[in-house]
Scaffold this motif. Structure first.
Motif, short mmCIF file in Angstrom:
data_model
loop_
_atom_site.label_atom_id
_atom_site.label_comp_id
_atom_site.label_asym_id
_atom_site.label_seq_id
_atom_site.Cartn_x
_atom_site.Cartn_y
_atom_site.Cartn_z
N THR A 91 0.84 -1.19 0.00
CA THR A 91 0.00 0.00 0.00
C THR A 91 0.88 1.24 0.00
N VAL A 92 0.79 2.04 -1.06
CA VAL A 92 1.59 3.26 -1.19
C VAL A 92 0.76 4.43 -0.68
N THR A 93 1.33 5.24 0.22
CA THR A 93 0.66 6.41 0.78
C THR A 93 1.58 7.62 0.66
N VAL A 94 1.05 8.80 0.99
CA VAL A 94 1.86 10.01 0.91
C VAL A 94 2.99 9.99 1.94
N SER A 95 2.84 9.24 3.01
CA SER A 95 3.87 9.20 4.05
C SER A 95 5.00 8.24 3.73
N ASN A 96 4.76 7.24 2.86
CA ASN A 96 5.84 6.29 2.57
C ASN A 96 6.27 6.29 1.11
N VAL A 97 5.60 7.06 0.25
CA VAL A 97 5.94 7.01 -1.18
C VAL A 97 7.35 7.52 -1.44
N SER A 98 7.79 8.54 -0.73
CA SER A 98 9.14 9.08 -0.95
C SER A 98 10.20 8.05 -0.60
N LEU A 99 10.03 7.38 0.53
CA LEU A 99 11.00 6.37 0.94
C LEU A 99 10.98 5.17 0.00
N LEU A 100 9.80 4.69 -0.37
CA LEU A 100 9.70 3.57 -1.30
C LEU A 100 10.32 3.90 -2.64
N HIS A 101 10.11 5.13 -3.10
CA HIS A 101 10.65 5.54 -4.39
C HIS A 101 12.18 5.54 -4.37
N CYS A 102 12.77 6.06 -3.31
CA CYS A 102 14.23 6.10 -3.22
C CYS A 102 14.81 4.70 -3.04
N CYS A 103 14.14 3.85 -2.27
CA CYS A 103 14.60 2.46 -2.11
C CYS A 103 14.53 1.71 -3.43
N ALA A 104 13.47 1.94 -4.20
CA ALA A 104 13.33 1.27 -5.49
C ALA A 104 14.44 1.67 -6.45
N ILE A 105 14.81 2.96 -6.43
CA ILE A 105 15.92 3.41 -7.28
C ILE A 105 17.23 2.82 -6.80
N PHE A 106 17.45 2.79 -5.49
CA PHE A 106 18.70 2.27 -4.93
C PHE A 106 18.88 0.79 -5.27
N LEU A 107 17.82 0.00 -5.21
CA LEU A 107 17.91 -1.45 -5.44
C LEU A 107 17.66 -1.84 -6.89
N GLY A 108 17.38 -0.87 -7.75
CA GLY A 108 17.15 -1.18 -9.17
C GLY A 108 15.90 -2.01 -9.38
N MET A 109 14.81 -1.65 -8.75
CA MET A 109 13.56 -2.41 -8.84
C MET A 109 12.73 -1.86 -10.01
N THR A 110 13.22 -2.12 -11.22
CA THR A 110 12.64 -1.58 -12.45
C THR A 110 11.80 -2.62 -13.17
#
Length: 598
Positions: free
Chosen positions: A130-149
């Motif tokens: 579940t993506v929310t305004v409180s966790n979307v920034s962290l999830l987005h940066c983690c996805a970029i860091f781990l290459g979750m493309t």
């Protein structure tokens, strides 16, 4: 050492504290994966630990995140959505052939253990979270860091966060603030990925839609106005603004407090996006907001380290440049002085401080005594150095009128009287303040004498040389009143030579005043001339009486000096005789009483 208590989330095992495990279990009590593990505990603690052993066997990969926490995971599940983890695990297997379990370290992970736990939930939940305004920034940066493309897996975490962020311009004002605030702990990742910039532009768009403060794009007809990099500018309500809007703008806007929750780096991004950072700041509204922001942070900054102060240096400089540019038209002297006090605690650059002090010093005649009595930072009770710099700026202006100069002279005499009791005030500082004004700034030096008297009372350990230097450099004896001069002559804290000099100067002044200037015109005086001279003779009688008092005081002081010199000679003679005789018993001459001084 990392904690070694356990909690289980599906096939995920991570070390944490007992309290955190209980909280985590309560938070996830609706997850059947956790409940299935707990309910399988039919054999008591033995069955529970057997279950843990089985889970540990299945979790064949240990991941140490930022040296904070260790996660026990299944390498196939955790690497299914991450290109970076696949690569790292493959490299690790090549190094540890024949070893069933492998271990990898991940440093500088966005959000630390909290960020990796979110990613783990996504992986163990078959690529769903579940993506929310409180966790979307962290999830987005983690996805970029781990290459979750999408190249690794369809509908991967990066794609889900980008889809959520696609509707950012439909978010509410509070949603944007919450998301920006969440970027604080991983700001460098959020900034490098362009996420902070995207959130800041969404914030400015909300300003343009709803705020009473105008954030408008500069038109082609006003090309001379300062444009910003983002195409926005701050401006205050003009005469075309409705009366209700002007009334609202006169008080502090609500968004001042809203933006104050953001960290300084994000506030800097907002200001830079407006093209008003540093020397480019020409906005009164923005300057007032930054002052409000820095004032709220001052209490927190005082408790922090020097590094926390330096984070606010750029914002403090922006305020200083805005105050210098807007100057007297926007701020009173007290307002400018308050700005200086706020920003000087926050790593303000030397150039900004000098520019602000130059502006404030030129208006020193508008100050009051309470304004100048500010706390010091170098161990003293008062910040004397700041006041001294402001006086020098004021005196260096050749266009200052004599009236303003004398007004500042009276103010500084009062200031000296207030700071004199400070035990940490050095003689050099007292002299610096007293001598900073020209002689023409004072018609009378009684105020300086009173300040010296207080200083000598508060600093009894001063040597005779220091006391003499203080009096001779700070006082103009000719500008002392008769009462002050008499008090100085009787003051035991004043060195005798100083008292003699003061009385001599005063006697000379009185003699000059009592000597009439005669102009020969005719041997026959008119009736008017006779009346004038008669009245002068009557007035001169009282003057001559005062001169007689001064002569008596002068004689007394000369006698004191002679007695002091005689006593010094006797003491030197006694000391020399003691040194020659080397007798252990005291000489009878030492028991002789010292001559009594007046």
């Amino acid at each position: 050492m990392m904690p070694l208590k356990w909690y289980i989330y599906g096939n995920l095992i991570t070390t944490t504290t007992t309290a955190a495990a209980a909280a985590h279990h309560h938070h996830h009590q609706n997850h059947p994966q956790i409940l299935s593990v707990v309910n399988s505990n039919k054999g008591g603690f033995l069955g529970f630990f057997q279950c843990i052993a089985a889970m540990a066997e299945f979790c064949n990969l240990q991941i140490h995140v930022n040296g904070q926490q260790t996660f026990f995971v299944n390498e196939k599940i955790i690497s299914k959505y991450s290109g970076r983890l696949k690569k790292v695990i493959k490299q690790e297997k090549g190094k540890t052939r024949g070893i069933k379990k492998s271990s990898i370290d991940i440093d500088d992970f966005p959000g630390g253990a909290d960020g990796f736990e979110l990613v783990s939930r996504f992986c163990y939940n078959n690529g769903s979270i579940t993506v929310t305004v409180s966790n979307v920034s962290l999830l987005h940066c983690c996805a970029i860091f781990l290459g979750m493309t999408e190249r690794i897996s369809s509908c991967n975490l990066l794609q889900q966060t980008e889809t959520f962020l696609g509707g950012i311009f439909y978010w509410s004002w509070n949603d944007i603030l919450v998301s920006l605030k969440s970027c604080e702990s991983f700001f460098s990742y959020a900034d490098s990925s362009g996420l902070v910039e995207k959130l800041v532009f969404a914030l400015l768009a909300k300003f343009a839609q709803n705020s009473d403060i105008i954030l408008a794009a500069p038109s082609s007809s006003s090309s001379s106005s300062p444009e910003t990099a983002s195409g926005f500018r701050f401006s205050s309500p003009t005469k075309n603004t409705s009366p209700s809007a002007r009334r609202r703008s006169s008080s502090r806007p609500r968004w001042f407090d809203d933006l104050s929750i953001l960290p300084p780096k994000i506030i800097e991004k907002v200001v830079k996006s407006l093209g008003a950072y540093g020397a480019e700041n020409n906005s009164l509204v923005l300057t007032k907001f930054l002052l409000h922001y820095l004032q709220k942070k001052t209490a927190v900054i005082r408790k922090g380290s020097l590094n926390s102060r330096s984070e606010y240096g750029g914002l403090a400089g922006t305020v200083a440049y805005g105050a210098i540019l807007l100057g007297k038209t926007a701020f009173s002297w007290r307002g400018l002085f308050w700005i200086l006090r706020v920003v000087s605690q926050l790593g303000l650059s030397r150039d900004c401080r000098i520019g602000l002090e130059r502006l404030i010093g030129g208006m020193l005649d508008q100050a009051t005594l309470d304004d100048l009595l500010v706390c010091g930072h170098d161990g003293g009770v008062y910040d004397v150095n700041l006041v001294l710099r402001l006086i020098r700026v004021f005196v260096s202006d050749d266009s200052v009128s004599a009236q303003k100069m004398k007004k500042v002279g009276r103010l500084i005499d009062k200031y000296l009287g207030e700071v004199s009791p400070d035990q940490n005030l050095k003689v050099s500082k007292f002299l610096g303040v007293a001598e900073s004004l020209p002689d023409s700034a004072r018609d009378c030096f009684d105020g300086v004498y009173r300040a010296i008297d207080i200083y000598l009372q508060s600093h009894p350990s001063l040597s005779s040389e220091e006391r003499s230097r203080l009096c001779s450099r700070c006082l103009n004896y000719e500008k002392l009143s008769l009462e002050a001069c008499k008090d100085l002559a009787k003051n035991p804290k004043i060195p005798p030579k100083v008292a003699v000099q003061a009385l001599a100067a005063q006697s000379q002044q009185c003699s000059m005043a009592s000597t009439p200037e005669f102009v020969y015109e005719s041997p026959i005086k008119s009736h008017a001339q006779m009346a004038l001279y008669n009245s002068f003779d009557a007035d001169s009688t009282s003057v001559s009486e005062e001169n007689e008092d001064l002569r008596l005081n002068l004689q007394r002081m000369q006698w004191r000096v002679v007695e002091l010199e005689r006593s010094c000679k006797e003491m030197k003679g006694q000391m020399s005789r003691m040194a020659k005789s080397k007798i252990s018993t005291p000489s009878p001459s030492l028991n002789r009483a010292m001559p009594r001084l007046c």
